[in-house]
Design an enzyme around this catalytic site. Structure first.
Site, PDB file in Angstrom:
ATOM      1  N   GLY A 129       0.851  -1.302   0.067  1.00  0.00           N
ATOM      2  CA  GLY A 129       0.076  -0.026  -0.020  1.00  0.00           C
ATOM      3  C   GLY A 129       0.913   1.128  -0.003  1.00  0.00           C
ATOM      4  O   GLY A 129       0.699   2.015  -0.756  1.00  0.00           O
ATOM      5  N   THR A 134       2.882  -6.652   5.603  1.00  0.00           N
ATOM      6  CA  THR A 134       3.762  -6.321   6.702  1.00  0.00           C
ATOM      7  C   THR A 134       4.095  -7.267   7.579  1.00  0.00           C
ATOM      8  O   THR A 134       5.068  -7.231   8.495  1.00  0.00           O
ATOM      9  CB  THR A 134       3.309  -4.931   7.695  1.00  0.00           C
ATOM     10  OG1 THR A 134       2.054  -5.296   7.917  1.00  0.00           O
ATOM     11  CG2 THR A 134       3.284  -3.783   6.682  1.00  0.00           C
ATOM     12  N   GLY A 142      -0.010   1.223  13.026  1.00  0.00           N
ATOM     13  CA  GLY A 142      -1.071   0.033  12.737  1.00  0.00           C
ATOM     14  C   GLY A 142      -0.844  -1.011  14.072  1.00  0.00           C
ATOM     15  O   GLY A 142      -1.660  -1.142  14.689  1.00  0.00           O
ATOM     16  N   ASN A 179       8.088  -9.028  16.256  1.00  0.00           N
ATOM     17  CA  ASN A 179       8.454 -10.383  15.342  1.00  0.00           C
ATOM     18  C   ASN A 179       9.771  -9.688  14.446  1.00  0.00           C
ATOM     19  O   ASN A 179       9.666  -9.173  13.560  1.00  0.00           O
ATOM     20  CB  ASN A 179       7.148 -10.615  14.035  1.00  0.00           C
ATOM     21  CG  ASN A 179       7.785 -12.065  13.549  1.00  0.00           C
ATOM     22  OD1 ASN A 179       8.790 -12.295  13.634  1.00  0.00           O
ATOM     23  ND2 ASN A 179       6.897 -12.476  12.706  1.00  0.00           N
ATOM     24  N   THR A 206       9.661 -10.122  10.689  1.00  0.00           N
ATOM     25  CA  THR A 206       8.930  -9.405   9.626  1.00  0.00           C
ATOM     26  C   THR A 206       9.345  -7.893   9.930  1.00  0.00           C
ATOM     27  O   THR A 206       9.519  -6.978   8.990  1.00  0.00           O
ATOM     28  CB  THR A 206       7.572  -9.549   9.841  1.00  0.00           C
ATOM     29  OG1 THR A 206       7.089  -9.669  11.315  1.00  0.00           O
ATOM     30  CG2 THR A 206       7.084 -10.743   9.025  1.00  0.00           C
ATOM     31  N   GLN A 263      10.515  -5.050   7.295  1.00  0.00           N
ATOM     32  CA  GLN A 263      10.156  -3.536   7.072  1.00  0.00           C
ATOM     33  C   GLN A 263      11.182  -2.835   6.930  1.00  0.00           C
ATOM     34  O   GLN A 263      11.078  -1.632   6.174  1.00  0.00           O
ATOM     35  CB  GLN A 263       9.157  -3.430   8.251  1.00  0.00           C
ATOM     36  CG  GLN A 263       7.672  -4.139   8.097  1.00  0.00           C
ATOM     37  CD  GLN A 263       6.925  -3.503   6.981  1.00  0.00           C
ATOM     38  OE1 GLN A 263       6.634  -2.244   7.064  1.00  0.00           O
ATOM     39  NE2 GLN A 263       6.598  -4.265   6.202  1.00  0.00           N
ATOM     40  N   GLY A 268       6.566   1.118  15.862  1.00  0.00           N
ATOM     41  CA  GLY A 268       6.326   1.030  14.599  1.00  0.00           C
ATOM     42  C   GLY A 268       7.505   1.100  13.917  1.00  0.00           C
ATOM     43  O   GLY A 268       8.449   1.819  14.082  1.00  0.00           O
ATOM     44  N   VAL A 269       7.765   0.211  12.627  1.00  0.00           N
ATOM     45  CA  VAL A 269       8.956   0.201  11.747  1.00  0.00           C
ATOM     46  C   VAL A 269       8.770   0.328  10.590  1.00  0.00           C
ATOM     47  O   VAL A 269       9.465   0.147   9.595  1.00  0.00           O
ATOM     48  CB  VAL A 269       9.654  -1.307  12.174  1.00  0.00           C
ATOM     49  CG1 VAL A 269       9.926  -1.234  13.327  1.00  0.00           C
ATOM     50  CG2 VAL A 269       8.555  -2.562  11.942  1.00  0.00           C
ATOM     51  N   GLU A 303       7.939   3.202   8.664  1.00  0.00           N
ATOM     52  CA  GLU A 303       8.460   4.297   7.809  1.00  0.00           C
ATOM     53  C   GLU A 303       9.871   4.640   8.098  1.00  0.00           C
ATOM     54  O   GLU A 303      10.703   5.195   7.324  1.00  0.00           O
ATOM     55  CB  GLU A 303       7.457   5.299   7.865  1.00  0.00           C
ATOM     56  CG  GLU A 303       6.012   4.897   8.254  1.00  0.00           C
ATOM     57  CD  GLU A 303       4.860   5.370   7.291  1.00  0.00           C
ATOM     58  OE1 GLU A 303       5.197   6.081   6.158  1.00  0.00           O
ATOM     59  OE2 GLU A 303       3.765   5.476   7.898  1.00  0.00           O
TER      60      GLU A 303
HETATM   61 MO1  MOS Z   1       2.210   4.702   5.370  1.00  0.00          MO
HETATM   62  S1  MOS Z   1       2.695   6.199   3.895  1.00  0.00           S
HETATM   63  O1  MOS Z   1       1.167   5.737   6.533  1.00  0.00           O
HETATM   64  O2  MOS Z   1       0.946   3.885   4.792  1.00  0.00           O
END
Ligand code: MOS
Length: 715
Positions: free
Chosen positions: A249, A477, A518, A601, A604, A608, A671-672, A674
């Site tokens: 995405g 992801t 997420g 994990n 994964t 990322q 979170g990984v 970005e």
């Molecule tokens: Mo990310 S650019 O927030 O899917």
């Protein structure tokens, strides 16, 4: 960190007990289905009586539709209908984050950019729909357009302060710059870039018994369903959106144009309609990273201690929706300075609306800031790793807020050790290997962390299994797998007894697979549901046949969180070789060290981070949307013209992390998704400088630019 008030256990003290699943490397639950082809993507799911819609996109950059010859197309084989502004259902204002003009499709005759959907041809087969779309004659009254972005464009206006962090005004930037012995003042540019998820956007919509059912490729089915309901004036109860498997995405899969048009067609034709985009249509109409022009002024004392950071950025948006690329975020949090000023300008042009693309704001912003830091290191004569360590802040440089956790210094030190940075000769253009000049570079990056309100439910069954229901999205992801591990530990059971149900708007409110929030958001909800379930199970003798369900909702707990600076951090190191004959830049190795909270994990998570770095390499050397000024059109909307780093361009990339305990929320996850792309392009461009002695302040660092820079003679 010493701030204790910012860590209330308002969720009732839910902390996952050490069950041992979190932190162990696990292959994806759906991995076998994916590699055997059993996993179905949105365009793979069969439906009875399915019709196929094909987009017709505008070919002019600005104007009005004066006529559309639908009669000729309606007579073609298999064609069932043509949806256009003359017959499309009327839409209400709606969007993921407020009303979004991009979603107001086929509502009038205005054309705001090349590639705007102007019609949908629906037929029995995709081939017939495609033939109909190709045959549809649309005539336009063209108006003069402007698609050429530059920072000083007269249409430029200051970005609104909300909803993101407002521009900074700390101290007196001009006075600090005037008094400082060392000043770097440079401009950096990044081009328009395009998401290219492996799975092109696709949606199916149908009405069944008065309910709207959607099979989609998106990053958050609950939020998409809510937008659809508002857009079409429906009760959200009757709208169901699912996106079981999503092939990437990167921010581009919100409410896609193919979805809105599929719903329109299903509504008008009263039959299931699928709309799948071609790769070219993905380029034309599903968002992009806007071109940016950034001016960075850094002022320091003679030891490299920063006195001022002045970061002004401009990026384009469309005329139908204001999208703001927040490039200055890093300048608020990365380094301590006496004065910090940031300014953000948006320039509306006759172009498609930009949107989130992996590391929005940070990817381009870190290129400017971290290139300028390298230039400052050179000007002061301090090692670039050391320069960053010298400017490490103890609290948010602008906000004054404590960091939930930071550990960037540990990333720099450990990364430098593993990369062999200590052996580096700081002089540029001195390492040669045959026809290649070699160089190394470093850069840092950050990305906002945190959790957003979500709900989850877990049902315990008499057979000892647990079904976790959470409106998460797994866009490739590994979120599904990560959440199973979180649930297992929170329940105190082995992961094998956990079944996951995700990606269905019926599962309740949940945050998007976006903003790198997420997994943190959903995990917290899952953990809360597990605590509720354990309480309920404690009060029953045995599990009844229909099971026992526990529920979690993090809305209140998140609302009660104290204010802190919450970011993931990374330090990236790159080695490049520059061909003295052709100007070609090859990346030889990259290492990223990250501080990204609790890693659920490792398998994964590493993927990322490596994926983000790979995308950063691609940004540094390859990616560039090219527009024809006269047409206002993207001229390289395919993989022949729009270059993306391929396997041969990507060396062994290592990503690892340092201990980073963030207990500001019970999941501890930062979170990984970005942070891996933040800083990569600067690390590579800085390495190119070290190899050649020439700065590249315009991305991508193409071989023609390297050759035209006069290197290696210019040093
Ligand atoms: Mo990310 S650019 O927030 O899917």
């Amino acid at each position: 960190m010493t701030d204790t008030t910012a860590r209330p256990r308002t969720d009732g003290g839910v902390v996952a007990p050490a069950g041992g699943a979190v932190g162990t490397a696990r292959t994806r639950l759906e991995g076998r289905d994916k590699v055997t082809g059993a996993a179905r993507y949105a365009a793979d799911v069969p439906f009875d009586g399915l019709a196929h819609g094909w987009l017709v996109l505008s070919t002019v950059a600005r104007g009005r539709i004066t006529s559309m010859d639908t009669a000729a197309v309606l007579g073609m084989p298999g064609v069932l209908g043509v949806v256009h502004h003359g017959n499309a259902p009327r839409l209400h204002p709606a969007g993921l984050f407020g009303p979004d003009g991009q979603l107001q499709l086929l509502q009038d005759d205005r054309v705001p950019h090349v590639g705007r959907p102007v019609a949908l041809v629906v037929a029995r087969t995709p081939q017939q729909a495609r033939a109909g779309a190709a045959a549809l004659t649309v005539t336009y009254a063209e108006e003069p357009h402007d698609t050429v972005f530059r920072a000083g464009h007269p249409a430029g206006r200051p970005a609104p302060a909300a909803p993101a962090r407002p521009d900074a005004d700390l101290g007196d930037v001009e006075a600090e710059i005037a008094a400082a012995p060392v000043v770097v003042d440079q401009r950096y540019t990044t081009p328009e870039e395009h998401h290219s998820a492996m799975e092109p956007h696709a949606s199916m919509a149908r009405w069944e018994d008065g309910r709207l059912e959607v099979v989609d490729s998106n990053q958050g089915s609950f939020m998409v369903a809510r937008v659809l309901a508002t857009l079409f004036g429906l009760d959200q109860e009757i709208v169901r959106v699912r996106a079981e498997h999503v092939g990437g995405g990167f921010g581009s899969k919100g409410v896609g144009p193919q979805l809105v048009l599929a719903v329109m067609a299903a509504t008008l034709l009263r039959r299931p309609v699928r709309v799948a985009l071609t790769r070219r249509q993905v380029f034309s109409t599903t968002g992009l990273r806007p071109a940016t022009e950034q001016r960075l002024r850094l002022a320091s004392d003679s030891t490299g201690r920063l006195r001022a950071i002045d970061h002004a950025t401009a990026a384009f948006t469309s005329t139908i929706q204001e999208y703001v690329e927040r490039n200055t975020e890093a300048s608020n949090v990365m380094y301590a300075a006496d004065a910090i000023r940031t300014r953000t300008t948006v320039v509306p042009l006759d172009l498609p609306t930009p949107g989130w693309m992996r590391g929005p704001g940070a990817a381009a912003g870190s290129f400017a800031l971290e290139s300028a830091m390298d230039e400052l290191a050179q000007a002061v004569g301090v090692d670039p790793v050391e320069l960053r360590l010298r400017n490490e802040p103890s609290a948010g440089p602008v906000s004054g807020l404590p960091f939930s956790s930071r550990n960037l210094a540990a990333c720099l030190r450990e990364g430098a050790r593993r990369f062999g940075w200590a052996d580096r000769d700081p002089r540029p253009g001195t390492r040669r290997e045959g026809r290649w000049l070699l160089g190394t570079g470093v850069a840092c990056g950050s990305y906002g962390a945190g959790a957003l309100p979500s709900t989850a439910a877990i049902t315990a069954r008499a057979d000892g299994s647990y079904t976790v229901s959470v409106g998460a999205a797994d866009i490739g992801t590994g979120a599904r797998t990560a959440l199973a591990l979180v649930a297992a530990d929170a329940l105190g059971v082995p992961p094998e007894s956990v079944r996951m149900r995700i990606a269905d708007s019926r599962l309740g409110a949940a945050w998007f697979a976006g903003g790198s929030k997420g997994t943190a958001s959903w995990s917290w909800a899952v953990t809360a549901a597990a605590a509720d379930l354990r309480e309920r199970l404690a009060s029953v003798d045995r599990v009844p046949p229909d099971g026992v369900t526990g529920r979690g909702d993090t809305t209140d707990a998140i609302g009660a969180l104290g204010k802190q600076e919450r970011q993931s951090y990374g330090a990236q190191f790159a080695e490049v070789a520059v061909d003295t004959g052709t100007g070609e830049v090859r990346v030889r190795r990259m290492l990223g060290m990250f501080a990204a909270g609790r890693i659920v994990n490792p398998l994964t998570a590493r993927s990322q981070l490596v994926g983000g770095m790979t995308m950063g390499l691609s940004m540094a050397l390859h990616e560039e949307g090219a527009r024809d000024e006269a047409l206002g059109a993207l001229v390289n909307s395919d993989f022949a013209g729009y270059h993306i780093s391929a396997h041969a361009d990507v060396p062994d990339i290592e990503a690892d992390w340092v201990e980073d305990v963030d207990d500001s929320n019970p999941s501890g996850i930062k979170g990984v998704g970005e942070v891996g792309i933040a800083g990569t392009a600067a690390a590579i461009a800085n390495a190119v400088w070290h190899a050649t002695g020439v700065r590249h302040r315009a991305l991508p660092v193409r071989l023609d630019r390297v050759l035209e820079s006069g290197f290696p003679a210019a040093r």
